[in-house]
Design an enzyme around this catalytic site. Structure first.
Site, PDB file in Angstrom:
ATOM      1  N   THR A  46     -21.908 -31.901  18.704  1.00  0.00           N
ATOM      2  CA  THR A  46     -21.074 -30.891  19.354  1.00  0.00           C
ATOM      3  C   THR A  46     -20.653 -31.338  20.745  1.00  0.00           C
ATOM      4  O   THR A  46     -19.472 -31.262  21.111  1.00  0.00           O
ATOM      5  CB  THR A  46     -21.841 -29.558  19.458  1.00  0.00           C
ATOM      6  OG1 THR A  46     -22.304 -29.174  18.171  1.00  0.00           O
ATOM      7  CG2 THR A  46     -20.958 -28.470  20.033  1.00  0.00           C
ATOM      8  N   TYR A 109     -18.021 -21.782   9.112  1.00  0.00           N
ATOM      9  CA  TYR A 109     -16.831 -21.086   8.619  1.00  0.00           C
ATOM     10  C   TYR A 109     -16.999 -20.595   7.192  1.00  0.00           C
ATOM     11  O   TYR A 109     -17.011 -19.392   6.952  1.00  0.00           O
ATOM     12  CB  TYR A 109     -15.552 -21.932   8.746  1.00  0.00           C
ATOM     13  CG  TYR A 109     -14.328 -21.099   8.437  1.00  0.00           C
ATOM     14  CD1 TYR A 109     -13.912 -20.112   9.327  1.00  0.00           C
ATOM     15  CD2 TYR A 109     -13.625 -21.246   7.242  1.00  0.00           C
ATOM     16  CE1 TYR A 109     -12.815 -19.303   9.022  1.00  0.00           C
ATOM     17  CE2 TYR A 109     -12.536 -20.446   6.942  1.00  0.00           C
ATOM     18  CZ  TYR A 109     -12.136 -19.468   7.832  1.00  0.00           C
ATOM     19  OH  TYR A 109     -11.074 -18.662   7.532  1.00  0.00           O
ATOM     20  N   TYR A 135     -29.752 -28.887  11.765  1.00  0.00           N
ATOM     21  CA  TYR A 135     -29.277 -28.343  13.034  1.00  0.00           C
ATOM     22  C   TYR A 135     -28.914 -26.880  12.827  1.00  0.00           C
ATOM     23  O   TYR A 135     -27.930 -26.555  12.170  1.00  0.00           O
ATOM     24  CB  TYR A 135     -28.077 -29.156  13.521  1.00  0.00           C
ATOM     25  CG  TYR A 135     -27.493 -28.748  14.848  1.00  0.00           C
ATOM     26  CD1 TYR A 135     -28.140 -27.865  15.716  1.00  0.00           C
ATOM     27  CD2 TYR A 135     -26.261 -29.260  15.256  1.00  0.00           C
ATOM     28  CE1 TYR A 135     -27.593 -27.517  16.931  1.00  0.00           C
ATOM     29  CE2 TYR A 135     -25.694 -28.922  16.465  1.00  0.00           C
ATOM     30  CZ  TYR A 135     -26.363 -28.045  17.303  1.00  0.00           C
ATOM     31  OH  TYR A 135     -25.807 -27.698  18.508  1.00  0.00           O
ATOM     32  N   ARG A 140     -22.561 -20.914  16.672  1.00  0.00           N
ATOM     33  CA  ARG A 140     -21.355 -21.671  16.340  1.00  0.00           C
ATOM     34  C   ARG A 140     -21.030 -21.617  14.853  1.00  0.00           C
ATOM     35  O   ARG A 140     -19.863 -21.695  14.474  1.00  0.00           O
ATOM     36  CB  ARG A 140     -21.512 -23.135  16.778  1.00  0.00           C
ATOM     37  CG  ARG A 140     -21.358 -23.357  18.268  1.00  0.00           C
ATOM     38  CD  ARG A 140     -21.332 -24.831  18.595  1.00  0.00           C
ATOM     39  NE  ARG A 140     -21.224 -25.081  20.018  1.00  0.00           N
ATOM     40  CZ  ARG A 140     -20.091 -25.334  20.671  1.00  0.00           C
ATOM     41  NH1 ARG A 140     -18.947 -25.349  20.013  1.00  0.00           N
ATOM     42  NH2 ARG A 140     -20.092 -25.570  21.967  1.00  0.00           N
ATOM     43  N   LYS A 163     -33.347 -29.216  14.745  1.00  0.00           N
ATOM     44  CA  LYS A 163     -32.861 -28.891  16.087  1.00  0.00           C
ATOM     45  C   LYS A 163     -32.619 -27.390  16.100  1.00  0.00           C
ATOM     46  O   LYS A 163     -31.731 -26.888  15.412  1.00  0.00           O
ATOM     47  CB  LYS A 163     -31.580 -29.662  16.410  1.00  0.00           C
ATOM     48  CG  LYS A 163     -31.016 -29.309  17.782  1.00  0.00           C
ATOM     49  CD  LYS A 163     -29.694 -30.020  18.049  1.00  0.00           C
ATOM     50  CE  LYS A 163     -29.115 -29.577  19.398  1.00  0.00           C
ATOM     51  NZ  LYS A 163     -27.783 -30.164  19.664  1.00  0.00           N
ATOM     52  N   ILE A 204     -33.046 -31.967  22.300  1.00  0.00           N
ATOM     53  CA  ILE A 204     -31.759 -32.652  22.200  1.00  0.00           C
ATOM     54  C   ILE A 204     -30.887 -31.977  23.248  1.00  0.00           C
ATOM     55  O   ILE A 204     -30.454 -30.841  23.070  1.00  0.00           O
ATOM     56  CB  ILE A 204     -31.184 -32.580  20.780  1.00  0.00           C
ATOM     57  CG1 ILE A 204     -32.115 -33.343  19.819  1.00  0.00           C
ATOM     58  CG2 ILE A 204     -29.768 -33.148  20.730  1.00  0.00           C
ATOM     59  CD1 ILE A 204     -31.706 -33.310  18.369  1.00  0.00           C
TER      60      ILE A 204
END
Length: 295
Positions: A46, A109, A135, A140, A163, A204
Protein backbone atom coordinates in the site's frame (compact mmCIF):
# COMPACT_ATOMS: atom_id res chain seq x y z
CA UNK A 1 8.98 -20.23 9.86
CA UNK A 2 9.46 -16.64 11.01
CA UNK A 3 10.21 -14.38 8.05
CA UNK A 4 11.72 -11.62 10.18
CA UNK A 5 11.76 -10.26 13.70
CA UNK A 6 11.83 -6.53 14.31
CA UNK A 7 11.04 -3.62 11.98
CA UNK A 8 10.01 -4.25 8.40
CA UNK A 9 9.68 -1.03 6.44
CA UNK A 10 6.63 -0.63 4.22
CA UNK A 11 8.79 1.07 1.63
CA UNK A 12 7.54 3.93 -0.51
CA UNK A 13 8.15 3.74 -4.25
CA UNK A 14 10.24 6.74 -5.31
CA UNK A 15 9.18 8.47 -8.52
CA UNK A 16 11.08 10.95 -10.68
CA UNK A 17 9.78 14.23 -12.10
CA UNK A 18 7.92 12.27 -14.79
CA UNK A 19 6.19 10.14 -12.14
CA UNK A 20 8.15 7.06 -13.26
CA UNK A 21 9.93 4.72 -10.85
CA UNK A 22 13.25 6.26 -9.80
CA UNK A 23 15.48 3.20 -9.52
CA UNK A 24 18.60 5.11 -8.51
CA UNK A 25 16.73 6.62 -5.57
CA UNK A 26 15.32 3.19 -4.76
CA UNK A 27 18.88 1.86 -4.55
CA UNK A 28 19.77 4.66 -2.13
CA UNK A 29 16.73 3.93 0.03
CA UNK A 30 17.48 0.21 0.20
CA UNK A 31 21.07 0.88 1.28
CA UNK A 32 19.85 3.50 3.77
CA UNK A 33 17.55 0.98 5.44
CA UNK A 34 20.19 -1.71 5.67
CA UNK A 35 22.64 0.81 7.18
CA UNK A 36 20.02 1.97 9.67
CA UNK A 37 19.09 -1.49 10.98
CA UNK A 38 15.77 -2.10 9.25
CA UNK A 39 15.08 -5.83 9.56
CA UNK A 40 13.08 -6.45 6.36
CA UNK A 41 12.06 -4.59 3.22
CA UNK A 42 8.44 -4.76 2.06
CA UNK A 43 7.97 -3.48 -1.48
CA UNK A 44 4.93 -3.01 -3.75
CA UNK A 45 2.52 -2.71 -0.85
CA UNK A 46 0.00 0.00 0.00
CA UNK A 47 2.72 2.46 1.01
CA UNK A 48 4.54 1.59 -2.20
CA UNK A 49 1.49 2.69 -4.24
CA UNK A 50 1.10 -0.73 -5.82
CA UNK A 51 -2.48 0.06 -6.80
CA UNK A 52 -1.27 2.58 -9.39
CA UNK A 53 1.73 0.57 -10.62
CA UNK A 54 1.66 -1.64 -13.68
CA UNK A 55 2.59 -5.29 -13.34
CA UNK A 56 5.80 -4.57 -15.23
CA UNK A 57 6.71 -1.84 -12.75
CA UNK A 58 5.92 -4.03 -9.75
CA UNK A 59 8.07 -6.88 -11.01
CA UNK A 60 10.89 -4.49 -11.90
CA UNK A 61 10.82 -3.03 -8.38
CA UNK A 62 10.79 -6.50 -6.80
CA UNK A 63 13.69 -7.72 -8.96
CA UNK A 64 15.72 -4.56 -8.39
CA UNK A 65 15.18 -4.71 -4.62
CA UNK A 66 16.11 -8.39 -4.42
CA UNK A 67 19.26 -7.78 -6.47
CA UNK A 68 20.39 -4.74 -4.46
CA UNK A 69 19.65 -6.22 -1.03
CA UNK A 70 21.39 -9.44 -2.10
CA UNK A 71 20.25 -11.53 0.83
CA UNK A 72 21.36 -9.12 3.58
CA UNK A 73 17.82 -8.88 4.95
CA UNK A 74 14.53 -10.37 3.71
CA UNK A 75 12.70 -8.75 0.81
CA UNK A 76 8.94 -9.30 0.93
CA UNK A 77 6.77 -8.48 -2.07
CA UNK A 78 3.17 -7.31 -2.02
CA UNK A 79 1.34 -9.48 -4.55
CA UNK A 80 -2.27 -9.24 -3.44
CA UNK A 81 -5.18 -8.71 -5.80
CA UNK A 82 -8.96 -9.04 -5.81
CA UNK A 83 -8.49 -11.30 -8.83
CA UNK A 84 -7.23 -14.69 -7.64
CA UNK A 85 -5.61 -15.66 -10.94
CA UNK A 86 -3.79 -12.34 -11.06
CA UNK A 87 -2.57 -12.74 -7.46
CA UNK A 88 -1.31 -16.24 -8.28
CA UNK A 89 0.59 -14.98 -11.31
CA UNK A 90 2.15 -12.05 -9.43
CA UNK A 91 3.10 -14.32 -6.53
CA UNK A 92 4.74 -16.87 -8.82
CA UNK A 93 6.66 -14.13 -10.66
CA UNK A 94 7.83 -12.60 -7.36
CA UNK A 95 9.03 -16.03 -6.23
CA UNK A 96 10.96 -16.50 -9.49
CA UNK A 97 12.60 -13.10 -8.94
CA UNK A 98 13.90 -14.20 -5.54
CA UNK A 99 11.49 -12.60 -3.06
CA UNK A 100 11.86 -14.14 0.40
CA UNK A 101 8.16 -13.91 1.14
CA UNK A 102 4.84 -12.45 0.02
CA UNK A 103 2.43 -9.99 1.61
CA UNK A 104 -1.06 -10.80 0.33
CA UNK A 105 -3.91 -8.43 1.14
CA UNK A 106 -7.46 -9.65 1.64
CA UNK A 107 -9.48 -9.24 -1.58
CA UNK A 108 -11.02 -5.77 -1.73
CA UNK A 109 -14.11 -4.31 -3.41
CA UNK A 110 -15.60 -7.69 -4.36
CA UNK A 111 -14.85 -8.62 -0.71
CA UNK A 112 -15.50 -12.36 -0.89
CA UNK A 113 -17.34 -14.62 1.55
CA UNK A 114 -15.45 -16.91 3.92
CA UNK A 115 -15.31 -19.89 1.58
CA UNK A 116 -14.17 -17.64 -1.26
CA UNK A 117 -11.45 -15.93 0.78
CA UNK A 118 -10.22 -19.27 2.10
CA UNK A 119 -9.95 -20.74 -1.39
CA UNK A 120 -8.37 -17.51 -2.69
CA UNK A 121 -5.55 -17.73 -0.16
CA UNK A 122 -5.26 -21.50 -0.50
CA UNK A 123 -4.85 -21.26 -4.27
CA UNK A 124 -2.13 -18.60 -3.91
CA UNK A 125 -0.30 -20.54 -1.20
CA UNK A 126 -0.35 -23.75 -3.23
CA UNK A 127 1.05 -21.96 -6.27
CA UNK A 128 4.31 -20.96 -4.55
CA UNK A 129 6.80 -22.40 -2.06
CA UNK A 130 7.83 -19.22 -0.24
CA UNK A 131 6.14 -17.97 2.96
CA UNK A 132 3.02 -15.82 2.88
CA UNK A 133 1.94 -13.05 5.26
CA UNK A 134 -1.82 -12.49 5.28
CA UNK A 135 -2.72 -8.80 5.37
CA UNK A 136 -5.85 -7.83 7.29
CA UNK A 137 -6.71 -4.17 6.72
CA UNK A 138 -10.52 -3.84 6.85
CA UNK A 139 -10.41 -0.03 6.60
CA UNK A 140 -9.22 -0.41 3.01
CA UNK A 141 -10.71 -3.74 1.95
CA UNK A 142 -14.12 -3.71 3.63
CA UNK A 143 -13.42 -7.21 5.00
CA UNK A 144 -12.21 -8.25 8.46
CA UNK A 145 -10.82 -11.79 8.58
CA UNK A 146 -12.66 -13.83 11.20
CA UNK A 147 -10.71 -15.67 13.88
CA UNK A 148 -12.09 -18.96 12.57
CA UNK A 149 -10.91 -18.20 9.04
CA UNK A 150 -7.43 -17.21 10.22
CA UNK A 151 -7.30 -20.45 12.20
CA UNK A 152 -7.94 -22.62 9.15
CA UNK A 153 -5.68 -20.54 6.91
CA UNK A 154 -2.86 -21.01 9.42
CA UNK A 155 -3.04 -24.76 8.77
CA UNK A 156 -1.74 -24.17 5.24
CA UNK A 157 2.00 -24.84 5.43
CA UNK A 158 3.39 -21.67 3.91
CA UNK A 159 0.88 -19.22 5.42
CA UNK A 160 3.06 -18.22 8.33
CA UNK A 161 2.08 -14.74 9.49
CA UNK A 162 -0.53 -11.99 9.65
CA UNK A 163 -0.04 -8.26 9.24
CA UNK A 164 -2.78 -7.02 11.56
CA UNK A 165 -4.06 -3.55 10.69
CA UNK A 166 -7.60 -3.53 12.05
CA UNK A 167 -6.64 -1.19 14.90
CA UNK A 168 -8.54 -3.44 17.31
CA UNK A 169 -6.25 -4.77 20.04
CA UNK A 170 -9.00 -6.97 21.49
CA UNK A 171 -9.38 -8.70 18.14
CA UNK A 172 -5.60 -9.03 17.79
CA UNK A 173 -5.44 -10.56 21.28
CA UNK A 174 -8.00 -13.16 20.27
CA UNK A 175 -5.88 -14.07 17.25
CA UNK A 176 -2.84 -14.46 19.50
CA UNK A 177 -4.84 -16.67 21.87
CA UNK A 178 -6.68 -18.75 19.28
CA UNK A 179 -4.01 -19.01 16.56
CA UNK A 180 -0.65 -19.07 18.38
CA UNK A 181 1.03 -20.84 15.46
CA UNK A 182 0.82 -17.75 13.25
CA UNK A 183 3.29 -14.87 13.62
CA UNK A 184 1.77 -11.45 14.20
CA UNK A 185 3.13 -8.19 12.82
CA UNK A 186 1.60 -4.85 13.70
CA UNK A 187 0.19 -3.04 10.69
CA UNK A 188 -0.43 0.10 12.75
CA UNK A 189 2.61 2.07 13.86
CA UNK A 190 0.81 3.48 16.89
CA UNK A 191 0.03 -0.03 18.19
CA UNK A 192 3.42 -1.69 17.79
CA UNK A 193 4.22 -2.12 21.48
CA UNK A 194 0.67 -3.23 22.40
CA UNK A 195 0.85 -5.90 19.69
CA UNK A 196 4.31 -7.00 20.85
CA UNK A 197 2.87 -7.39 24.34
CA UNK A 198 0.56 -10.18 23.11
CA UNK A 199 3.36 -12.01 21.34
CA UNK A 200 3.92 -10.07 18.11
CA UNK A 201 7.17 -10.53 16.21
CA UNK A 202 7.46 -6.95 14.98
CA UNK A 203 5.92 -4.30 12.77
CA UNK A 204 5.49 -3.56 9.08
CA UNK A 205 6.02 0.14 9.47
CA UNK A 206 5.27 3.31 7.54
CA UNK A 207 7.16 5.54 9.97
CA UNK A 208 10.29 3.42 9.51
CA UNK A 209 10.68 5.19 6.16
CA UNK A 210 12.04 8.16 8.15
CA UNK A 211 12.67 6.59 11.60
CA UNK A 212 14.29 3.26 10.73
CA UNK A 213 16.65 2.93 13.66
CA UNK A 214 14.10 4.19 16.18
CA UNK A 215 11.46 1.69 15.08
CA UNK A 216 14.04 -1.12 15.10
CA UNK A 217 15.25 -0.10 18.56
CA UNK A 218 11.70 0.08 19.92
CA UNK A 219 10.87 -3.45 18.81
CA UNK A 220 14.18 -4.91 19.91
CA UNK A 221 13.99 -3.18 23.29
CA UNK A 222 10.67 -4.86 23.92
CA UNK A 223 11.85 -8.27 22.73
CA UNK A 224 14.96 -7.92 24.90
CA UNK A 225 12.72 -7.22 27.90
CA UNK A 226 13.50 -3.52 28.18
CA UNK A 227 9.79 -2.79 28.26
CA UNK A 228 10.20 0.70 29.69
CA UNK A 229 12.43 1.82 26.81
CA UNK A 230 10.04 0.38 24.22
CA UNK A 231 7.04 2.02 25.89
CA UNK A 232 8.78 5.39 26.05
CA UNK A 233 9.73 5.28 22.37
CA UNK A 234 6.18 4.31 21.37
CA UNK A 235 4.64 7.14 23.37
CA UNK A 236 7.29 9.70 22.42
CA UNK A 237 6.72 9.33 18.69
CA UNK A 238 2.99 8.60 18.59
CA UNK A 239 2.09 12.21 17.80
CA UNK A 240 4.33 12.12 14.73
CA UNK A 241 3.14 8.61 13.81
CA UNK A 242 -0.48 9.71 13.95
CA UNK A 243 0.29 12.77 11.82
CA UNK A 244 1.76 10.48 9.16
CA UNK A 245 -1.85 9.31 8.74
CA UNK A 246 -3.50 12.75 8.90
CA UNK A 247 -4.31 12.15 5.23
CA UNK A 248 -4.44 8.87 3.37
CA UNK A 249 -1.20 6.86 3.36
CA UNK A 250 1.29 7.29 1.66
CA UNK A 251 0.61 11.00 1.01
CA UNK A 252 1.99 12.26 4.37
CA UNK A 253 5.04 9.97 4.51
CA UNK A 254 6.11 11.02 1.02
CA UNK A 255 5.56 14.67 1.96
CA UNK A 256 7.64 14.15 5.09
CA UNK A 257 10.43 12.50 3.11
CA UNK A 258 10.49 15.30 0.55
CA UNK A 259 10.54 17.92 3.33
CA UNK A 260 13.52 16.10 4.84
CA UNK A 261 15.37 16.08 1.52
CA UNK A 262 14.86 12.47 0.39
CA UNK A 263 13.48 13.68 -2.97
CA UNK A 264 11.20 10.69 -3.57
CA UNK A 265 8.74 12.43 -5.87
CA UNK A 266 5.00 12.92 -5.69
CA UNK A 267 2.28 10.31 -5.26
CA UNK A 268 0.40 9.15 -8.33
CA UNK A 269 -3.19 10.18 -8.87
CA UNK A 270 -5.75 9.70 -7.45
CA UNK A 271 -3.51 10.58 -4.48
CA UNK A 272 -2.89 14.33 -4.57
CA UNK A 273 -0.84 16.80 -2.52
CA UNK A 274 -1.50 17.39 1.18
CA UNK A 275 -3.44 20.46 2.25
CA UNK A 276 -1.24 23.38 3.33
CA UNK A 277 -2.74 23.23 6.83
CA UNK A 278 -1.81 19.56 7.26
CA UNK A 279 1.66 20.17 5.83
CA UNK A 280 2.28 22.76 8.54
CA UNK A 281 1.24 20.32 11.27
CA UNK A 282 3.50 17.62 9.80
CA UNK A 283 6.50 19.93 9.39
CA UNK A 284 6.22 21.18 12.97
CA UNK A 285 6.26 17.65 14.36
CA UNK A 286 9.22 16.66 12.19
CA UNK A 287 11.07 19.67 13.61
CA UNK A 288 9.93 18.96 17.16
CA UNK A 289 11.28 15.42 17.01
CA UNK A 290 14.44 16.55 15.21
CA UNK A 291 13.99 13.89 12.56
CA UNK A 292 17.22 13.57 10.61
CA UNK A 293 17.39 14.99 7.12
CA UNK A 294 18.50 12.88 4.18
CA UNK A 295 22.25 12.31 4.07
Amino acid sequence: MTLFTGSGVALITPFNENNEVNFEKLRELLEFHIANRTDAIIVTGTTGESSTMTDEEKLAVIKFSVDVVAGRIPVIAGTGSNNTKHAIWLSQEAEKLGADGLLVVTPYYNKGNESGIYNHYKAIAESVKIPIILYNVPGRTGVNLSIGLIKVLAQIDNIVALKEASGNISYASEIAREVPEIDLYSGNDDMTVPLLSIGGKGVISVSANILPEIVHNMVMAFLNRDIDKARKLQLKYNDLVNTLFIEVNPVPIKEAMNFLGYNVGECRLPLGPMSEKNKEVLYELLKKHEVSTWK
